[in-house]
Motif scaffolding. Structure first.
Motif, mmCIF file in Angstrom:
data_model
loop_
_atom_site.group_PDB
_atom_site.id
_atom_site.type_symbol
_atom_site.label_atom_id
_atom_site.label_comp_id
_atom_site.label_asym_id
_atom_site.label_seq_id
_atom_site.Cartn_x
_atom_site.Cartn_y
_atom_site.Cartn_z
ATOM 1 N N ALA A 69 0.852 -1.137 -0.033
ATOM 2 C CA ALA A 69 0.010 0.034 0.177
ATOM 3 C C ALA A 69 0.721 1.222 0.037
ATOM 4 O O ALA A 69 0.657 2.298 -0.563
ATOM 5 C CB ALA A 69 -0.735 0.055 1.275
ATOM 6 N N GLU A 171 -2.098 -4.111 -1.042
ATOM 7 C CA GLU A 171 -3.577 -4.317 -1.649
ATOM 8 C C GLU A 171 -3.338 -5.457 -2.789
ATOM 9 O O GLU A 171 -2.306 -5.553 -3.577
ATOM 10 C CB GLU A 171 -3.650 -2.815 -2.626
ATOM 11 N N GLU A 173 -4.848 -8.328 -5.504
ATOM 12 C CA GLU A 173 -5.915 -8.544 -6.624
ATOM 13 C C GLU A 173 -6.403 -9.758 -6.139
ATOM 14 O O GLU A 173 -5.808 -10.812 -6.218
ATOM 15 C CB GLU A 173 -5.226 -8.362 -7.901
ATOM 16 N N ARG A 178 -9.578 -5.449 -5.851
ATOM 17 C CA ARG A 178 -8.369 -5.353 -4.929
ATOM 18 C C ARG A 178 -8.788 -5.304 -3.563
ATOM 19 O O ARG A 178 -9.901 -4.618 -3.084
ATOM 20 C CB ARG A 178 -7.670 -4.099 -5.289
ATOM 21 N N GLN A 179 -8.139 -6.046 -2.646
ATOM 22 C CA GLN A 179 -8.430 -6.151 -1.367
ATOM 23 C C GLN A 179 -7.256 -5.753 -0.483
ATOM 24 O O GLN A 179 -6.162 -6.185 -0.746
ATOM 25 C CB GLN A 179 -8.888 -7.596 -0.911
ATOM 26 N N PRO A 180 -7.690 -4.906 0.408
ATOM 27 C CA PRO A 180 -6.427 -4.753 1.735
ATOM 28 C C PRO A 180 -6.290 -5.991 2.631
ATOM 29 O O PRO A 180 -6.948 -6.565 3.007
ATOM 30 C CB PRO A 180 -6.995 -3.468 2.376
ATOM 31 N N LEU A 204 -3.835 2.371 4.860
ATOM 32 C CA LEU A 204 -5.049 2.059 4.004
ATOM 33 C C LEU A 204 -5.944 2.816 4.190
ATOM 34 O O LEU A 204 -6.768 3.113 3.043
ATOM 35 C CB LEU A 204 -5.289 0.600 4.785
#
Length: 373
Positions: A69, A171, A173, A178-180, A204
């Motif tokens: 991030a 981050e 994929e 896209r997920q943290p 974030l």
């Protein structure tokens, strides 16, 4: 591709890996390019040479690009950065597998208004309060930060054995979004872990604009989230005109933030001068307290959700012992010795609307091992 990624993470050349496995470098190249398939015994040798489990190479690809991030520390060698990303990939894929088995793979949703825009340092204080309000935390100390983040839907993991690494938010994929995720090192005191975790949460949750230093912004957010300004003012109002070491130690234990982080926090809020803060830091360095602070250490925290999901599925006989040990990255016999007693265990009915895990239902939830009212 996975063989190549694991090799790069260990900093090995094709020839170096080939020597460890007892094959030609050309054969390793063919494995990496998908032009040849290793036998089971060869795959085990490659896994041993690359310090990973052989199931890592056979697992379906569930995630795409993994992007820090902000950034991993520049002083980390490229091989260490690659190793960290490989470990994150391995852990997160296992996490996603158990979530999919249980039908719990919902994406993380940012609170309304986040990532919060930051144009000046004062905005960071407002962002910390806004996030606490969104999560209905009030202004009291956060008892268990990692548990809080997991309850709010963040996937949190730990990494061992990487020097000069505190933590990093990524981050990732996953499918079409896209997920943290947040990862931190487990080889530091609990107060440092909490600050690192809150720091990465800042990366974030904030959108830094202008020429602000993002690391300084994240540090300010960590302090403001763990010890909000109104709480700091309230604590100081109950003290005298000076702050003693014993009072700093009390604040450390109450808020889970180191004594030195408290001094930085007071300086940021203008409660103590730059000169006074520098004197305290100099004293800590002279006495070796900048590495190990005096008094009781603050206990470390550990993520629980991933392990709890695996154990719930194992206890309800949804996954096998072999599958459970694989997901937890444990040897089969080690898993058996630690958890065999859970298999087929009796569930306890819970009140307050809790539901027992139902294998035939859609969207079920793991049963919690708690006593009934």
């Amino acid at each position: 591709e996975r063989v190549r990624a694991a090799r790069k993470a260990q900093g090995l050349s094709l020839r170096a890996l080939a020597e460890r496995v007892g094959l030609s470098h050309e054969m390793i190249r063919r494995y990496e390019q998908g032009k040849a398939v290793p036998s089971a015994s060869t795959l085990h040798k490659i896994a041993d040479a690359l310090r990973c489990r052989s199931d890592y190479f056979l697992r379906p690809t569930l995630i795409g690009e993994i992007k820090p991030a902000f950034r991993l520390k520049r002083r980390l060698p490229a091989s260490q950065r690659a190793m960290i990303i490989l470990r994150v990939q391995d852990w997160l894929e296992r996490y996603l597998i158990i979530e999919r088995i249980l039908g719990l793979d919902a994406p993380f949703e940012f609170p309304d208004g986040f990532p919060y825009p930051v144009r000046q340092m004062e905005d960071v204080e407002q962002a910390a309060i806004a996030l606490r309000n969104s999560w209905q935390l009030g202004l009291d100390p956060i008892a268990t930060l990692v548990e809080l983040l997991e309850e709010r839907g963040l996937r949190v993991g730990v990494i061992s054995g990487v020097e000069a690494f505190d933590g990093c938010a990524f981050e990732v994929e996953v499918g079409d979004c896209r997920q943290p995720v947040l990862v931190y090192a487990d080889n530091y005191p609990g107060d440092r872990q909490r600050f690192s975790t809150a720091h990465e949460l800042g990366h974030l949750m904030l959108r830094v604009e202008g020429n602000l230093d993002e690391e300084k912004v994240a540090n300010r957010f960590a302090g403001a989230f763990l010890a909000p300004q109104p709480s700091v003012i309230r604590e100081l109002a109950a003290m005298g005109s000076t702050l003693t070491l014993s009072e700093l130690a009390h604040l450390k234990q109450k808020y889970g933030m180191s004594m030195q982080a408290w001094v930085y926090r007071l300086r940021d809020l203008g409660v103590v001068s730059e000169w006074s803060a520098s004197r305290v830091f100099a004293m800590f360095r002279e006495r070796g307290w900048h590495k190990t602070e005096p008094g009781e250490p603050y206990p470390a925290e550990s993520p629980r959700r991933f392990e709890n999901l695996v154990l719930a599925a194992y206890e309800e006989e949804i996954i096998t012992t072999s599958r459970a040990s694989e997901l937890l990255n444990m040897r089969y016999i080690e898993f058996l010795n630690r958890y065999q007693h859970l298999r087929g265990g009796a569930s306890i009915a819970l009140r307050r609307g809790h539901k027992r895990l139902d294998k035939s239902a859609q969207g079920w939830h793991p049963a919690r091992s708690a006593a009934a009212d």
